[in-house]
Design an enzyme around this catalytic site. Structure first.
Site, short mmCIF file in Angstrom:
data_model
loop_
_atom_site.label_atom_id
_atom_site.label_comp_id
_atom_site.label_asym_id
_atom_site.label_seq_id
_atom_site.Cartn_x
_atom_site.Cartn_y
_atom_site.Cartn_z
CE LYS A 1 -3.07 -10.19 -4.35
NZ LYS A 1 -2.22 -11.02 -3.48
CB CYS B 1 -3.76 -11.49 -0.40
SG CYS B 1 -2.67 -11.56 0.96
CG ASN C 1 -3.14 -14.90 -6.65
OD1 ASN C 1 -3.36 -15.03 -5.77
ND2 ASN C 1 -2.11 -14.11 -5.16
CD GLU D 1 -1.87 -14.03 -2.43
OE1 GLU D 1 -2.09 -14.04 -0.66
OE2 GLU D 1 -1.92 -13.55 -2.72
CD GLU E 1 1.24 -11.18 -5.01
OE1 GLU E 1 -0.07 -11.37 -5.65
OE2 GLU E 1 0.49 -10.66 -3.44
CG ASN F 1 0.01 -16.02 1.44
OD1 ASN F 1 0.61 -17.45 1.41
ND2 ASN F 1 -0.89 -16.68 0.65
N1 CDV Z 1 -0.14 -11.83 -0.52
C1 CDV Z 1 -0.34 -10.52 -0.38
O1 CDV Z 1 -1.39 -9.87 -1.38
N2 CDV Z 1 -0.17 -9.56 0.79
C2 CDV Z 1 -0.09 -8.47 0.99
C3 CDV Z 1 0.82 -7.30 1.49
C4 CDV Z 1 1.44 -8.44 3.10
C5 CDV Z 1 2.40 -7.26 0.77
C6 CDV Z 1 -1.05 -8.53 2.51
O2 CDV Z 1 -2.24 -7.29 1.91
O3 CDV Z 1 -1.46 -8.89 2.98
#
Ligand code: CDV
Length: 318
Positions: A125, A170, A108, A48, A144, A195
């Protein structure tokens, strides 16, 4: 069970520091794509927001001041070499990046590109974690919800390189509805980038649990939906924040069949058997035979936890 093998790679990206340029990052991605190709990969999954540091950790008064983190076009002059490498090697890729549309909307986003360098799929996303307000007491934030709109493309499955590929990003990997929506559309494989910082504001999970809940989410999604799942993350320290890594491929049996072990740029390749999912789809998870959607309305009608619904024959007031 018919055997259909496919060369699949996840390319974990070691931390990207704020001062690193797109040109430098793309060069790293291309060298991982070449390694993946040498090991027989047909598709490489990147993380991501691959092209920059994970900038939602920084508060900004003005979103426009952060436009340099966003891509206005894909491919662009700086990302074109990645598409050229895909064409040269005949290797497809999945890439996450921040998208700024001509209308000024921010998402995203991830794209799927085939071995001819053509964009064959796109996802924005949907499950955006974190907060939108400034929590300046924190060493780093998770903004985010400030930087991005909720994706407006739904959960899509795309025919690419001869297989049906579902896309996610993610935090989506932690939500069972995502895999189910993709499996119901016939996905063979779900690809996603992530991430995951070790230290997330308001989410004080033990460090060992951060890795196990990440892997558990991939494994449960794969098993309960008879799909392969490939997840590529950032790893190592990015601007002082440790990202957990653990990029992995999960089989329809729920087992992890490949996983990175380090914190730097690292490629793992597996030749997955797409036919392996058929046994599960034709037995325990034969959706058409066994699902009971008439009993699932609460899943779409209700967002948060609430009171139990009435059950015939049980008067809870009595
Ligand atoms: N970038 C993300 O979506 N991270 C989320 C958390 C860590 C905030 C995750 O589910 O990994």
């Amino acid at each position: 069970m018919s055997k259909r093998t496919f060369g699949l790679a996840v390319a974990q990206v070691g931390g990207i520091q704020p001062e690193e340029t797109r040109v430098e990052v793309v060069a790293r991605l291309i060298s991982m794509m070449r390694v993946a190709h040498q090991r027989g990969a047909e598709l490489v999954v990147f993380p991501e927001l691959t092209l920059t540091t994970f900038f939602p950790r920084y508060w900004t008064e003005s979103l426009q001041a952060s436009d340099h983190y966003f891509e206005r076009e894909m491919p662009s002059g700086e990302t074109a070499p990645l598409f050229a490498a895909a064409r040269e090697l005949g290797v497809g890729f999945y890439l996450g990046y921040a998208e700024l549309t001509p209308e000024g909307r921010r998402f995203n986003t991830s794209i799927l590109v085939d071995g001819q360098g053509r964009i064959t799929g796109k996802y924005r996303k949907i499950h955006l974690p974190g907060h939108a307000d400034n929590r300046s007491n924190l060493t780093h934030q998770h903004l985010e919800k400030r930087y991005f709109e909720v994706g407006d493309l739904g959960f899509g499955v795309f025919e690419s390189q001869g297989i049906k590929i579902g896309m996610a990003l993610c935090n989506d990997r932690r939500w069972p509805e995502v895999y189910r929506a993709l499996s119901l559309q016939g996905a063979d494989l779900v690809v996603l980038g992530y991430n995951t910082p070790l230290d997330v504001p308001g989410w004080s999970e033990e460090p060992h649990a951060k890795m196990s809940t990440h892997l558990l989410s991939l494994q449960a999604g794969a098993y309960q939906n008879s799909v392969w799942v490939a997840a590529a993350g950032k790893s190592g320290t990015e601007d002082g924040v440790y990202m957990i890594g653990g990029s992995a491929i999960a089989a329809p049996s729920g087992e992890i069949v490949a996983k990175t072990i380090g914190d730097e740029d690292e490629v793992v390749v597996t030749h997955i058997d797409l036919g392996m999912a058929e046994m599960y789809r034709e037995s325990v998870f034969d959706f058409a035979a066994h699902r009971r959607p008439e009993n699932y309305s609460i899943i779409v009608d209700r967002v948060g936890r609430g009171e139990p619904v009435p059950v015939p024959g049980f008067d809870r007031e009595a």
